[in-house]
Design a protein around this motif. Structure first.
Motif, mmCIF file in Angstrom:
data_model
loop_
_atom_site.group_PDB
_atom_site.id
_atom_site.type_symbol
_atom_site.label_atom_id
_atom_site.label_comp_id
_atom_site.label_asym_id
_atom_site.label_seq_id
_atom_site.Cartn_x
_atom_site.Cartn_y
_atom_site.Cartn_z
ATOM 1 N N ILE A 104 0.817 -1.200 -0.058
ATOM 2 C CA ILE A 104 0.118 -0.128 -0.004
ATOM 3 C C ILE A 104 0.870 1.307 0.020
ATOM 4 O O ILE A 104 0.344 2.347 -0.440
ATOM 5 C CB ILE A 104 -1.010 0.008 1.014
ATOM 6 C CG1 ILE A 104 -0.268 0.197 2.565
ATOM 7 C CG2 ILE A 104 -1.924 -1.102 1.070
ATOM 8 C CD1 ILE A 104 -1.190 0.619 3.465
ATOM 9 N N LYS A 156 -2.788 4.298 -4.198
ATOM 10 C CA LYS A 156 -3.686 5.373 -4.299
ATOM 11 C C LYS A 156 -5.130 4.365 -3.886
ATOM 12 O O LYS A 156 -5.990 4.757 -4.387
ATOM 13 C CB LYS A 156 -3.945 5.834 -5.556
ATOM 14 C CG LYS A 156 -2.730 6.833 -6.078
ATOM 15 C CD LYS A 156 -2.911 7.996 -5.531
ATOM 16 C CE LYS A 156 -1.514 8.936 -5.929
ATOM 17 N NZ LYS A 156 -1.638 10.213 -5.265
ATOM 18 N N GLU A 157 -4.963 3.281 -3.270
ATOM 19 C CA GLU A 157 -6.179 2.595 -2.791
ATOM 20 C C GLU A 157 -7.121 3.466 -1.968
ATOM 21 O O GLU A 157 -8.203 3.226 -2.034
ATOM 22 C CB GLU A 157 -5.832 1.239 -2.290
ATOM 23 C CG GLU A 157 -5.176 0.199 -3.381
ATOM 24 C CD GLU A 157 -3.649 0.299 -3.253
ATOM 25 O OE1 GLU A 157 -3.238 1.198 -2.650
ATOM 26 O OE2 GLU A 157 -3.272 -0.738 -3.745
ATOM 27 N N SER A 185 -2.773 6.813 1.755
ATOM 28 C CA SER A 185 -2.427 5.231 1.524
ATOM 29 C C SER A 185 -2.115 4.718 2.749
ATOM 30 O O SER A 185 -2.040 3.505 2.665
ATOM 31 C CB SER A 185 -1.482 5.324 0.370
ATOM 32 O OG SER A 185 -0.363 5.852 0.581
#
Length: 380
Positions: free
Chosen positions: A243, A247-248, A323
């Motif tokens: 992560i 850009k989750e 993030s």
């Protein structure tokens, strides 16, 4: 053995249950401490109020310890991030909690009005500070904490103590404070048989219920429209290597409403947070004491549920590197740890709930002035 993701969701709910247990039980006795000098106009009235929570106040604080222990075991990185970012507020809260046992246990040791008033002040101070700190912490969690995690998985925080006091967190803190008062006033109606105290608690219940509705609406509107929220685009695995610098997690205005937008039926939860205080007022006016207390307790439950739905699956969002935010997918312990803890919870949580209910039932009776005066040595 249960699937890992199912275990994560189960522990999300279980920790929520522990938080609710703390807010309902410790909320009522801290609320009594807050109201001690507002409702109790003299020493005998304050004694009645203190002894209404005397059998349970120390046991209620165990819920707070249990929440801390569950965080440490189920969400260790959340525990580390939370306590490192809120170190000074946590210390202030713990110091205030130290005042409560001194006030309770030493109040009756010296038969002197001045000494007993000093003990009452200690109980009151120790009850006022925790709901304020809890509200400040919750407000800042919703705004996001300025932290990030480096490549060695070390937590770096840029949070300043003075930055905790912003308009939004103060609003949430006031809401928390009113919630504790409301819970205590309904409990005192239910527990004490005294026309003067009952009259004042009835007024406090109605005023605090109205204020709770107002501040809940203001808090909810500000959360949805006036502070930046977070939205998880994809499920995040239990590995920070996957992560960092990705850009989750999206960060923008209105994102705290995304869960309600996906599932509109969930809006019934915040709606109940507005309806239940109205029923609290109605039942209080018609002297339905048990129903008044039940409505107040349900209000707390649905407020916690509203916050849970709003933040899901976020636990601690980062406002400098979104993030790196901690979610229920990337911040949990191993599958084995969660499984062992679940078996322990299945055994012990029903025992704790049953024992708590049994204690309240066995030690429940209406307190009166005559009861306190005739048994001076048996009460605080």
């Amino acid at each position: 053995m249960l699937d890992y993701d199912i275990l994560r969701i189960i522990w999300w709910f279980l920790i929520g249950i522990l938080v609710i247990g703390f807010l309902i039980t410790d909320g009522l006795d801290m609320g009594v401490g807050i109201l001690l000098f507002i409702i109790g106009k003299n020493n005998i009235e304050r004694r009645i109020m203190i002894n209404s929570i005397a059998p349970h106040w120390d046991g209620n604080q165990v819920w707070l310890i249990t929440v801390g222990g569950a965080l440490f075991a189920a969400w260790p990185i959340v525990y580390a991030t939370l306590f490192s970012n809120f170190y000074i507020p946590m210390i202030i809260m713990l110091l205030s909690l130290f005042l409560r046992p001194v006030g309770f246990e030493y109040r009756s040791k010296i038969k002197d009005n001045k000494w007993q008033k000093i003990c009452d002040i200690l109980i009151s101070i120790g009850s006022i500070i925790p709901p304020i700190i809890i509200g400040l912490a919750m407000g800042n969690l919703l705004k996001g904490i300025p932290f990030y995690i480096d490549k060695y998985f070390r937590i770096h925080s840029e949070l300043n103590f003075l930055n905790l006091f912003n308009k939004f967190s103060i609003m949430i803190s006031i809401t928390s404070f009113i919630m504790f008062i409301n819970q205590a006033s309904t409990y005192l109606q239910f527990r004490i048989n005294d026309k003067y105290i009952s009259y004042r608690t009835n007024i406090i219940t109605q005023i605090s219920s109205i204020m709770l509705i107002i501040f809940f609406i203001l808090s909810f509107i500000n959360t949805i429209f006036y502070i930046k929220g977070y939205k998880v685009n994809t499920l995040i695995e239990n590995n920070f290597n996957n992560i960092i610098n990705k850009k989750e997690i999206l960060y923008s205005y209105g994102f705290w409403f995304s869960n309600f937008q996906k599932h509109y039926y969930l809006l019934i939860i915040p709606l109940l947070c507005l309806i239940l205080p109205i029923f609290t007022i109605i039942f209080s006016r018609y002297k339905k004491k048990l129903m008044t207390f039940i409505c107040s307790s349900l209000t707390i439950i649905f407020i916690v549920c509203t916050i849970g739905i709003t933040m899901f699956p976020l636990i601690i969002p980062s406002n400098i590197m979104p993030s790196h935010s901690l979610t229920m997918w990337n911040a949990t312990s191993s599958k084995l740890t969660l499984s062992i803890m679940l078996y322990a919870a299945i055994i012990f949580i029903p025992i704790i709930l049953s024992y708590t209910f049994w204690c309240y039932k066995k030690m429940f009776f209406s307190l009166t002035r005559e009861e306190i005066k005739n048994n001076t040595n048996n009460y605080y």
